[in-house]
Design an enzyme around this catalytic site. Sequence first.
Site, PDB file in Angstrom:
ATOM      1  N   GLY A  75       7.768  -5.192  10.532  1.00  0.00           N
ATOM      2  CA  GLY A  75       7.913  -4.510   9.248  1.00  0.00           C
ATOM      3  C   GLY A  75       7.241  -3.158   9.194  1.00  0.00           C
ATOM      4  O   GLY A  75       7.821  -2.163   8.746  1.00  0.00           O
ATOM      5  N   ARG A  76       5.992  -3.090   9.673  1.00  0.00           N
ATOM      6  CA  ARG A  76       5.254  -1.827   9.585  1.00  0.00           C
ATOM      7  C   ARG A  76       5.727  -0.810  10.618  1.00  0.00           C
ATOM      8  O   ARG A  76       5.330   0.360  10.584  1.00  0.00           O
ATOM      9  CB  ARG A  76       3.760  -2.095   9.757  1.00  0.00           C
ATOM     10  CG  ARG A  76       3.386  -2.799  11.047  1.00  0.00           C
ATOM     11  CD  ARG A  76       1.974  -3.343  10.978  1.00  0.00           C
ATOM     12  NE  ARG A  76       1.609  -4.152  12.130  1.00  0.00           N
ATOM     13  CZ  ARG A  76       1.900  -5.441  12.272  1.00  0.00           C
ATOM     14  NH1 ARG A  76       2.583  -6.065  11.319  1.00  0.00           N
ATOM     15  NH2 ARG A  76       1.511  -6.117  13.340  1.00  0.00           N
TER      16      ARG A  76
ATOM     17  N   HIS B  11     -13.923  17.407  -1.479  1.00  0.00           N
ATOM     18  CA  HIS B  11     -14.601  17.276  -2.766  1.00  0.00           C
ATOM     19  C   HIS B  11     -14.655  15.813  -3.209  1.00  0.00           C
ATOM     20  O   HIS B  11     -14.856  15.530  -4.391  1.00  0.00           O
ATOM     21  CB  HIS B  11     -13.897  18.132  -3.812  1.00  0.00           C
ATOM     22  CG  HIS B  11     -13.953  19.595  -3.517  1.00  0.00           C
ATOM     23  ND1 HIS B  11     -14.962  20.417  -3.991  1.00  0.00           N
ATOM     24  CD2 HIS B  11     -13.158  20.386  -2.750  1.00  0.00           C
ATOM     25  CE1 HIS B  11     -14.764  21.654  -3.551  1.00  0.00           C
ATOM     26  NE2 HIS B  11     -13.681  21.661  -2.797  1.00  0.00           N
TER      27      HIS B  11
ATOM     28  N   GLU C 220      -3.208  -3.767   9.831  1.00  0.00           N
ATOM     29  CA  GLU C 220      -2.435  -4.995   9.956  1.00  0.00           C
ATOM     30  C   GLU C 220      -2.164  -5.297  11.427  1.00  0.00           C
ATOM     31  O   GLU C 220      -2.078  -6.462  11.824  1.00  0.00           O
ATOM     32  CB  GLU C 220      -1.113  -4.878   9.184  1.00  0.00           C
ATOM     33  CG  GLU C 220      -0.371  -6.203   9.038  1.00  0.00           C
ATOM     34  CD  GLU C 220       0.768  -6.126   8.029  1.00  0.00           C
ATOM     35  OE1 GLU C 220       0.516  -6.293   6.820  1.00  0.00           O
ATOM     36  OE2 GLU C 220       1.913  -5.880   8.452  1.00  0.00           O
TER      37      GLU C 220
ATOM     38  N   LYS D 148      14.194  -8.391   4.967  1.00  0.00           N
ATOM     39  CA  LYS D 148      14.906  -8.949   6.119  1.00  0.00           C
ATOM     40  C   LYS D 148      15.449 -10.341   5.806  1.00  0.00           C
ATOM     41  O   LYS D 148      16.619 -10.632   6.056  1.00  0.00           O
ATOM     42  CB  LYS D 148      13.979  -9.009   7.330  1.00  0.00           C
ATOM     43  CG  LYS D 148      14.660  -9.549   8.593  1.00  0.00           C
ATOM     44  CD  LYS D 148      13.686  -9.746   9.740  1.00  0.00           C
ATOM     45  CE  LYS D 148      13.182  -8.455  10.290  1.00  0.00           C
ATOM     46  NZ  LYS D 148      12.375  -8.634  11.524  1.00  0.00           N
TER      47      LYS D 148
ATOM     48  N   LYS E 156      -0.598 -15.539   0.675  1.00  0.00           N
ATOM     49  CA  LYS E 156       0.731 -15.837   0.130  1.00  0.00           C
ATOM     50  C   LYS E 156       0.883 -17.333  -0.151  1.00  0.00           C
ATOM     51  O   LYS E 156       1.391 -17.736  -1.197  1.00  0.00           O
ATOM     52  CB  LYS E 156       1.819 -15.393   1.119  1.00  0.00           C
ATOM     53  CG  LYS E 156       2.018 -13.894   1.226  1.00  0.00           C
ATOM     54  CD  LYS E 156       3.170 -13.610   2.186  1.00  0.00           C
ATOM     55  CE  LYS E 156       3.413 -12.130   2.350  1.00  0.00           C
ATOM     56  NZ  LYS E 156       4.523 -11.874   3.296  1.00  0.00           N
TER      57      LYS E 156
ATOM     58  N   GLU F 121       7.660 -10.773  -3.878  1.00  0.00           N
ATOM     59  CA  GLU F 121       7.538  -9.597  -4.741  1.00  0.00           C
ATOM     60  C   GLU F 121       8.845  -8.807  -4.791  1.00  0.00           C
ATOM     61  O   GLU F 121       9.288  -8.361  -5.855  1.00  0.00           O
ATOM     62  CB  GLU F 121       6.415  -8.680  -4.239  1.00  0.00           C
ATOM     63  CG  GLU F 121       5.043  -9.325  -4.218  1.00  0.00           C
ATOM     64  CD  GLU F 121       4.688  -9.909  -2.875  1.00  0.00           C
ATOM     65  OE1 GLU F 121       3.489  -9.990  -2.568  1.00  0.00           O
ATOM     66  OE2 GLU F 121       5.619 -10.303  -2.131  1.00  0.00           O
TER      67      GLU F 121
END
Length: 572
Positions: free
Chosen positions: A278-279, A396, A365, A218, A521, A224
Amino acid sequence: MSCANTCGSELISDSRAWRDLQDHVDEIFNLHLKDLMQDRDRCKSMIKEFDGIVLDYSRQRATQCTFSKLFALARQAKVKEKIDAMFSGVHINRTEDRPVLHAALRAPRGVKIICDGKDVVPEVWEVLDKIKCFSDQVRMGSWVGETGKVLKDVVAIGIGGSYLGPLFAYTALQTDPEAAKLADGRRLRFLANVDPVDVSIAINGLDPETTLVVIVSKTFTTGETMLNSKTMKSWLVASLGPGCVAKHMVAVSTNLKLVKEFGLNPDNAFGFWDWVGGRFSVCSAVGILPLALQYGFPKVQQFLEGAWSVDYHFKTAPLEDNFPVLLGLISVWNVSFLRCPARAILPYSQALQKLAPHIQQLSMESNGKGVAMDGTPLNYHAGEIDFGEPGTNGQHSFYQLIHQGRLIPCDFIGIIKSQQAVNLKGELVSNHDELMCNFFAQPDALAYGKTREEARKEGIPEELVPHKMFTGNRPSLSILLPTLDAYTAGQLLALYEHRIAVQGFIWGINSFDQWGVELGKSLATKVRQTMNKVRTKGECVCGYNYSTTYMLNRFLQGEITLLQGTAFLLVK
């Protein structure tokens, strides 16, 4: 409607409705699911259907009385008013003074959703129309790369919500026959981790001449994402020259100034809004652009329609029949009253293998908070640890803990019609039936368990009886979808998004900020500066505790030659 009307300042635990549920816990602990499941009327009341989805929550450690008290809690917390406030553009994200309108991203044309006096739906469709036009051009070959070749491969660069949600949707459709046919000859890769290994995985087997890179940020400043974008830009330029960037890279961003400075054409930037967290951004250009490039816009529009189906249901259905409200209340009951620390998300479909990783971020979050909206520390448990794996793989793996260890409520998600049908001659059931046999058996095994007497009747040696007993009384719910396609994947996404919002509404927390992500961060920025000074100026590591100083020095002892102008390190 003001925010003060919908958020309140007192903790919900001070309410009569909360205390009634606390008093009710002892009664529930004296009941066992194997007995509760004998009550046909109770079970019937806890199975609901909506738009093809079946929700069965009869295996919750709860009675009809429990749910009456939970609905009273929802009314006390003003859940309906908060839902209305969210859809009305009220700034319910108070710490960032923003509305929360991800539902507007999938609203049909003509629906009005007002935010700060303005209908936002036309703006949403302006971006969607732009995505359709661009994705059609790329898919049909009228938008080509620097050398004139068709762009058949896409690398989407983003992290967190710009990665996990789109990856879930892409994977859910990857094996759907209709979607797979639309994607024939195309490849979509995701690049999130700043680890250069992830870059290597993303570009493995790709040709720069046929690769389009979508940068999702954005602000166009996410550390990153921007380093990975520079790495991909270097990869493209090394093969095709500096003039290739405008044709091989586009952006999902609102910072057109930095988009242009990066070398991209601002006309090829696809925007979204501050009212999209964002999420919660899968249905914005963040997810829709790469998905449309892979599957075509009409297929992705079905995904939006499925999500809107649940949005409208969430907004209009009464509390007692409202799927996200029911799911949210169940989670609040399990977390805050039964003290369950985690929730297992168990889709019996390999195509949903990326659902749990997405919900991990979406839930943890959003609701991983320790203070109420007004800053008051919580005096009750909120949030839960989410994890999961598709069945039967998980059986399993970690089901041992679920059956005989900690009390972990489970979400079982099943599909009536498989994306891929396999029927082997001579087998009792089809492959999908075998999968679904486990889907039906596991909830009952968790609910009923196995007593000492039952173990003995099976002839189990006495010394092994304690090891082969199961307490049962372990809660779960089951969600059954008619099929897994774009529409139902959108429904599933919206169910979890709104469920998580309901939990936050009741707990009185802000599910739409994420300040806890920021501390790491900011500390990493200091380390980054120190590392650069050591590498380039020979300065020493200082200003840290002994442990960090030791570990940093140990890391920096390696003799590393940095090649200027490239994105690669040579280690001698």
